[in-house]
Scaffold this active site. Structure first.
Site, short mmCIF file in Angstrom:
data_model
loop_
_atom_site.label_atom_id
_atom_site.label_comp_id
_atom_site.label_asym_id
_atom_site.label_seq_id
_atom_site.Cartn_x
_atom_site.Cartn_y
_atom_site.Cartn_z
N ASP A 206 0.87 -1.18 0.00
CA ASP A 206 0.00 0.00 0.00
C ASP A 206 0.91 1.24 0.00
O ASP A 206 2.14 1.14 0.13
CB ASP A 206 -0.97 -0.02 1.18
C1 BGC Z 1 -5.13 3.24 0.21
C2 BGC Z 1 -5.36 2.18 -0.84
C3 BGC Z 1 -5.25 2.78 -2.21
C4 BGC Z 1 -3.92 3.48 -2.36
C5 BGC Z 1 -3.70 4.06 -3.74
C6 BGC Z 1 -3.90 4.08 -0.06
O1 BGC Z 1 -3.87 5.18 0.78
O2 BGC Z 1 -5.01 2.63 1.48
O3 BGC Z 1 -6.61 1.60 -0.65
O4 BGC Z 1 -5.42 1.79 -3.17
O5 BGC Z 1 -3.84 4.52 -1.40
O6 BGC Z 1 -4.51 5.14 -3.99
#
Ligand code: BGC
Length: 763
Positions: free
Chosen positions: A282
């Site tokens: 993530d």
């Molecule tokens: C979130 C994810 C997301 C990623 C990309 C993160 O802050 O936890 O769910 O896919 O950002 O945008």
């Protein structure tokens, strides 16, 4: 372009490849093709493949193009047009080995056309409807040059304080697993290689929904039995359905961050589950290993992550900075880098990008003139899905459906809000293209009735909250305050209500209140809106609440005071039309809650499938020394699986085909469901099982099957469920999935609380 590219690549490969194969053969042999590519790659190029760059956040565009041309980036995310993506693919194809990049984005509940948020989709309890939303999303996203979505989000949530409850599909492992499987198939279509498919990267692996106290990014501490029984099945379902990617969660699990967790990423995911796709971290999660306190510095963080099994680092510079020296020093084996690269190249191969890197980007002359053109939206699908996601919670004296006549007062801060209708993570959706409730009602009414409108209140008057909700978006604040004093706004709304036959109040949360990093300590509708509702109630006019929110709310006052309550979640581009369809009876509501609504925040967790205890609370006989809070009854205000209709449904007794279920056989449980009212309608017949005695404590009930049934007024139909040994399996203390002989209760109902039972024995 396509041909030239292929010949260039194949010629390059056949020069170096150990396998004495001809070019086109090699391209069609995935393992050999990837192996020969890896053989030719420098360490720098390999590490480049492991970088997933956030466009707009990580580095300026010219530098991105340069790094792409040097083969130092594996994929990017956050661009949503072909025009944006094409130059980046062009640059990647100038690199020495001409390895294409992939483009990813958070297409979570729609891309340009926005569907209801996850909780709303789940409320339909209709896998075909849910699949429709996923397929349309994939068609729209791929038409914008995207290859991967960071979805489905299948984190089970039993704590509505957690803001990301909105993104998921609720509290139940069975329902969420069914949706996970459905969504992966819908996104990936015939194959992830198809030009109208996007690869699903299921998230957040794992257990993110169980963060302690519902506070985002907090730790998760959970027994292995609970994990395997309740929280892991949806990820597994997505993987078994062929998800090409897995996004690793930000949280820790029993003391080890998911991003450094070899048990999670290797033993469970790869070895036990056989996942052979790509794992991505993530956002910034690898650097966060330092803040978790498991890595001294960036070097250690990168080492832990790559060794644990994170193939791609998202929005994180540590792989690039640290891996070369780690490999040189022998702290990371080149084989470990190679296996991560193999997964990345494998995912690109499966996306069809080696066969045609422009498969989804297409050629410039086919680019849409206007990416936001109305003609690119799928409004009909959005309206259909949205109406099926709406849950009728209360309807006294047949207040609903409303007559299309007389005077209606529409009030509340959410009545005319484009942006909130979209919900959080609304991808490339354009707020102004959404239909507000006000517009939806005007369209439904034409000139048949008078619609008075007053805002009545701000979402909140708490300036701290407003600033929090707007902090990312100061240039274009989402929560725009009406500067008038609260009393003046309420007085205006009351004046409208007094002239009307009925009040429709659109209240709840702004979309940012149910989002990442938006955990709440309260589940109340904010005080500014409560004051409005109380003033409206005093007018004595029938009060219909249209709720917009991304989590279960505390609705005690509403339940006691409103004539009708309609839970609409955040229902997307066609939300206003869909809600109006329900309000005026053009669609008879059929949604059911995918998550329990607690009576108060102190009652959390309130999930229906809880384990049995030694001193259970007995409804109607609250006594001392039973498991309860003494100030209020146990159990939710609205249970899992609950939702009303404008017609009535009745269930017969449960019939079993036999009192015993043989190990190798099946048993049929059937009921007759009858539409007892005056209108056609749909309901969801739900089958729960309770294992009466087992080697470990089993839940009071668990959903095992459901069926949405559409019945004409007066019609009845027999619904049959076939049960087998597999439906009775659970995870025992040795973490084996077993079905133990003995007595079981099958419970069938139209919600999780009001059920009819029969017992049978597993031989
Ligand atoms: C979130 C994810 C997301 C990623 C990309 C993160 O802050 O936890 O769910 O896919 O950002 O945008």
């Amino acid at each position: 372009m396509k041909r030239l590219y292929l010949f260039g690549l194949i010629a390059g490969l056949s020069l170096h490849a150990a396998a004495a194969k001809t070019g086109p053969d090699l391209l069609d042999d995935k393992p050999a093709f990837i192996a020969s590519l890896i053989e030719q790659m420098t360490l720098e190029e390999k590490i480049g493949q492991l970088r997933l760059i956030s466009i707009g956040a990580d580095m300026p565009r010219p530098r991105i193009l340069k790094e792409l041309a040097a083969g130092h980036i594996g994929g990017t995310f956050n661009t949503v047009t072909r025009q944006d993506n094409r130059p980046m693919q062009d640059a990647a194809l100038q690199s020495r080995l001409k390895i294409p990049i992939f483009f990813a984005y958070d297409v979570v509940h729609g891309h340009r056309t926005i569907f209801p948020i996850g909780l709303g989709l789940a409320s339909s309890w209709d896998l075909d409807v849910i699949a429709k939303s996923g397929r349309v999303s994939a068609i729209e996203a791929s038409a914008d040059g995207l290859d991967m979505t960071f979805a489905p989000m299948v984190d089970i949530s039993r704590d509505p304080r957690w803001g990301r409850t909105s993104e998921g599909y609720g509290e139940d492992p069975y329902l969420v697993s069914e949706i996970a499987r459905t969504m992966v198939k819908a996104y990936q279509g015939e194959s992830p290689a198809a030009s109208d498919s996007v690869t699903a990267s299921v998230k957040h692996f794992a257990l993110y929904g169980a963060v302690e106290g519902g506070r985002d990014y907090n730790v998760v501490d959970m027994s292995p039995m609970r994990m395997h029984q309740d929280f892991l099945p949806p990820y597994r379902a997505a993987i078994d359905a062929g998800a090409g990617g897995v996004m690793v969660a930000l949280n820790s699990i029993n003391g080890v961050p998911a991003s450094a967790n070899t048990w999670l990423l290797q033993d469970l995911l790869r070895r036990d589950w056989g996942f052979d796709g790509v794992t991505v971290s993530d956002h910034g999660a690898i650097s966060e290993l330092m803040r978790h306190g498991v890595a001294r510095d960036g070097r250690e963080a990168a080492r832990l992550a790559i060794k644990a099994g994170i193939d791609m680092s998202m929005a994180d510079s540590l792989y690039r900075q640290e891996l070369p020296a780690l490999v040189e020093a022998g702290d990371v084996e080149i084989g470990e880098i190679d296996s991560a690269v193999r997964e990345v190249l494998g995912a690109k191969y499966d996306m069809g990008l080696f066969h045609d890197p422009y498969r989804r980007i297409g050629v410039a002359r086919d680019d849409p003139k206007d990416t936001n053109a109305e003609s690119r939206l799928h409004r009909e699908a959005a309206r259909d899905v949205a109406r099926q996601s709406i849950v009728l919670l209360e309807n006294h004296d047949q207040t609903l459906p409303l007559k299309k006549g007389g005077t209606i007062a529409l009030v509340g801060p959410l009545a005319d809000s484009y942006v909130d209708m979209m919900g959080s993570w609304s991808a490339a959706g354009v707020a102004k293209q959404s239909v507000t409730l006000r517009q939806g009602m005007l369209d439904a009414l034409g000139d048949e009735a008078v619609l008075l409108h007053a805002r009545g209140a701000n979402i909140t008057d708490d300036q701290h909250m407003v600033e929090y909700l707007n902090f990312l978006n100061w240039d274009d604040p989402e929560v725009v305050q009406d500067p008038r004093p609260a009393d003046e706004m309420i007085a205006e709304a009351v004046a409208a209500a007094e002239q009307a036959d009925v009040i429709v109040a659109a209240v709840g949360e702004s979309r940012g209140m149910s989002h990442e990093a938006s955990s709440r300590t309260s589940l109340q509708i904010p005080p500014s809106q409560q004051a409005l509702l109380k003033a409206l109630k005093k007018t004595g006019k029938p009060l219909v609440l249209v709720l917009m929110n991304g989590r279960p709310l505390e609705l005690n006052w509403a339940k006691a005071n409103a004539e009708a309550i309609v839970e609409t979640w955040f229902s997307g581009t066609e939300g206003g039309h869909a809600i109006a369809d329900v309000l005026f009876g053009d669609y008879n509501p059929s949604g059911k809650l995918p998550i329990s609504f607690p009576r108060s925040v102190g009652q959390i967790p309130t999930y229906y499938n809880h384990l049995r205890v030694g001193r259970p609370y007995v409804e109607g006989k609250p006594g001392n020394y039973t498991s309860q809070y003494f100030e209020e009854p146990n159990g939710p205000l609205y249970p899992f699986g609950y939702g009303l209709s404008y017609t009535g449904f009745e269930l017969s007794k449960v019939r079993l085909s036999s009192p015993t279920l043989p190990r190798e056989g099946t048993l049929e449980a059937s009921v007759t469901v009858k539409n007892t009212g005056q209108r056609d309608g749909a309901t969801v017949v739900q089958l729960y099982i309770q294992d009466l005695v087992a080697s470990v404590i089993r839940p009071v009930k668990e959903l095992k099957a459901f069926r949405k049934v559409v019945l004409k007024a007066g019609e009845e139909r027999e619904i049959r469920f076939s049960l087998d040994e597999d439906d009775l399996k659970f995870v025992n203390a040795q973490l084996q999935r077993v079905a133990e002989s003995g007595e079981f209760e099958v419970q069938i109902g139209l919600d999780s609380q009001h059920v009819k039972q029969q017992r049978f024995v597993l031989e």
